[in-house]
Design a protein around this motif. Structure first.
Motif, mmCIF file in Angstrom:
data_model
loop_
_atom_site.group_PDB
_atom_site.id
_atom_site.type_symbol
_atom_site.label_atom_id
_atom_site.label_comp_id
_atom_site.label_asym_id
_atom_site.label_seq_id
_atom_site.Cartn_x
_atom_site.Cartn_y
_atom_site.Cartn_z
ATOM 1 N N ALA A 236 0.847 -1.193 0.000
ATOM 2 C CA ALA A 236 0.000 0.000 0.000
ATOM 3 C C ALA A 236 0.877 1.236 0.000
ATOM 4 O O ALA A 236 1.891 1.293 0.706
ATOM 5 N N VAL A 237 0.501 2.222 -0.818
ATOM 6 C CA VAL A 237 1.197 3.504 -0.820
ATOM 7 C C VAL A 237 0.229 4.578 -0.369
ATOM 8 O O VAL A 237 -0.974 4.504 -0.636
ATOM 9 N N ARG A 238 0.768 5.557 0.344
ATOM 10 C CA ARG A 238 -0.035 6.683 0.834
ATOM 11 C C ARG A 238 0.526 7.950 0.207
ATOM 12 O O ARG A 238 1.675 8.301 0.464
ATOM 13 N N LEU A 239 -0.297 8.605 -0.597
ATOM 14 C CA LEU A 239 0.194 9.690 -1.437
ATOM 15 C C LEU A 239 -0.635 10.952 -1.276
ATOM 16 O O LEU A 239 -1.830 10.890 -0.965
ATOM 17 N N ARG A 240 0.011 12.071 -1.507
ATOM 18 C CA ARG A 240 -0.669 13.358 -1.635
ATOM 19 C C ARG A 240 -0.400 13.889 -3.038
ATOM 20 O O ARG A 240 0.749 13.872 -3.498
ATOM 21 N N ALA A 241 -1.443 14.347 -3.716
ATOM 22 C CA ALA A 241 -1.297 14.949 -5.047
ATOM 23 C C ALA A 241 -1.904 16.345 -5.012
ATOM 24 O O ALA A 241 -3.068 16.506 -4.618
ATOM 25 N N SER A 242 -1.123 17.341 -5.409
ATOM 26 C CA SER A 242 -1.558 18.736 -5.344
ATOM 27 C C SER A 242 -1.540 19.354 -6.734
ATOM 28 O O SER A 242 -0.560 19.210 -7.477
ATOM 29 N N ALA A 243 -2.609 20.057 -7.061
ATOM 30 C CA ALA A 243 -2.737 20.674 -8.385
ATOM 31 C C ALA A 243 -1.957 21.976 -8.453
ATOM 32 O O ALA A 243 -1.748 22.650 -7.434
ATOM 33 N N PRO A 244 -1.523 22.380 -9.647
ATOM 34 C CA PRO A 244 -0.909 23.701 -9.807
ATOM 35 C C PRO A 244 -1.941 24.798 -9.576
ATOM 36 O O PRO A 244 -3.151 24.573 -9.705
ATOM 37 N N ARG A 245 -1.485 25.978 -9.216
ATOM 38 C CA ARG A 245 -2.398 27.096 -8.977
ATOM 39 C C ARG A 245 -2.953 27.624 -10.304
ATOM 40 O O ARG A 245 -2.200 27.944 -11.212
ATOM 41 N N ILE A 246 -4.266 27.702 -10.367
ATOM 42 C CA ILE A 246 -4.936 28.260 -11.536
ATOM 43 C C ILE A 246 -6.101 29.120 -11.057
ATOM 44 O O ILE A 246 -6.503 29.033 -9.893
ATOM 45 N N GLU A 247 -6.652 29.932 -11.950
ATOM 46 C CA GLU A 247 -7.805 30.752 -11.615
ATOM 47 C C GLU A 247 -9.072 30.005 -12.045
ATOM 48 O O GLU A 247 -9.377 29.944 -13.239
ATOM 49 N N PRO A 248 -9.818 29.425 -11.103
ATOM 50 C CA PRO A 248 -10.964 28.612 -11.488
ATOM 51 C C PRO A 248 -12.150 29.450 -11.970
ATOM 52 O O PRO A 248 -12.354 30.579 -11.518
ATOM 53 N N VAL A 249 -12.905 28.865 -12.879
ATOM 54 C CA VAL A 249 -14.180 29.446 -13.298
ATOM 55 C C VAL A 249 -15.299 28.887 -12.429
ATOM 56 O O VAL A 249 -16.160 29.616 -11.948
ATOM 57 N N SER A 250 -15.283 27.583 -12.206
ATOM 58 C CA SER A 250 -16.278 26.911 -11.379
ATOM 59 C C SER A 250 -15.700 25.589 -10.896
ATOM 60 O O SER A 250 -15.146 24.827 -11.688
#
Length: 320
Positions: A236-250
């Motif tokens: 089992a692996v325990r991971l964190r994945a983080s998105a790049p910063r963007i300006e969301p519309v919705s």
């Protein structure tokens, strides 16, 4: 083929209202009606990714007819059980100026026991050729909280794996049915385990607790991306994945796209880290679009390089 199940299907209407204020009269600058509900959103995203998918569930009244018609117009294969009561509608008000969105949901239809029996019979048929069945979203009123758990147990007896994305008591009972994967939001996961998550140690303990309850794999979606406990064989692996910063519309239904993209990557045999990278990139790309479950795969591809995937910090062993 993946089968998605939506008991509380809806017509989702997303409207754009700049400078939205409560108690004021506004004129929307754009509107987009789509067939909706978590399972349908997941099916739409899978279809965009080219993954074979069939959407099923319950659809009633004139709204139910519109749901099926819109899915057909989008070329999303579907096979819904028609019910007597009217399916719901929902509205999301997006304010691009303030960067906010407001959601308004109707109550779901009243469902008769024989209608649920018909849906279970349909699942028996559809799941014969399925690699996975995804149960997603809220249950209509008066449907027993254990419905998902019962359906997951039934699929397990026929060796068909299931994934679950819901909240509250249906989530707790569904996790105890030992699905292949559960994917709650952070808020839903915190309610399930009875504690808030603030740091890696909290997330690590939360993932372990949800796995102990019965889920083989766990993906908890967060505002930044997700944390996950994923198994490969006995490891089992325990991971964190983080998105790049963007300006969301919705951000409406971004977690549904994330789950769909993970399932699509997983079905192609990619390793867990790459599955999460693709999933978070697709979820981020969906925040640049109006309409639940919609995203541009090319945009998701461009965002993948900016997704950071790392192992969660191990929980230290208690002092003896």
């Amino acid at each position: 083929m993946i089968v998605t199940v939506t008991l509380n299907a809806a017509i989702d209407r997303t409207i754009t209202v700049p400078n939205f204020q409560r108690g004021q009269r506004h004129r929307a600058s754009a509107g987009l009606p789509l067939a909706g509900g978590k399972g349908i959103n997941i099916a739409r995203a899978l279809k965009t990714l080219g993954v074979p998918v069939v959407a099923t569930g319950l659809a009633g009244g004139q709204t139910g007819t519109h749901i099926v018609e819109r899915l057909t117009d989008e070329a999303i294969l579907n096979d819904f059980v028609r019910i007597e009561d009217e399916s719901r509608t929902s509205t999301a008000v997006v304010d691009p100026t303030g960067g906010t969105y407001t959601e308004v949901y109707e109550w779901g239809p009243q469902v008769q026991p024989e209608e649920l029996d018909t849906l279970l019979e349909k699942l028996h048929y559809l799941s014969q050729g399925a690699e996975l069945v995804v149960f997603a979203g809220s249950l209509p009123r008066d449907v027993d909280d254990g419905f998902y758990a019962e359906a997951i147990h039934d699929l397990a007896r026929r060796q068909v794996p299931a994934a679950l994305a819901c909240e509250g008591e249906p989530l707790r009972l569904g996790v105890e049915a030992e699905p292949l994967l559960v994917s709650p939001s952070q808020r839903e996961a915190e309610a399930l385990v009875g504690q808030e998550f603030h740091d890696d140690e909290d997330f690590e303990l939360g993932l372990a607790r949800i796995a102990e309850l019965g889920a083989r794999n766990v993906i908890v979606t967060t505002e930044q991306g997700c944390v996950a406990l994923l198994r490969e064989g006995r490891e089992a692996v325990r991971l964190r994945a983080s998105a790049p910063r963007i300006e969301p519309v919705s951000a409406v239904a971004a977690e549904d796209v994330l789950l769909a993209a993970y399932l699509g990557a997983r079905s192609s045999g990619r390793p867990p880290q790459e599955c999460l990278r693709a999933a978070v990139a697709a979820g981020a790309a969906s925040t640049l679009e109006l309409g639940a479950g919609r995203f541009d795969p090319r945009q998701a591809g461009r965002l993948q390089s900016g997704v950071e995937v790392s192992e969660l910090r191990p929980v230290p062993e208690p002092a003896v």
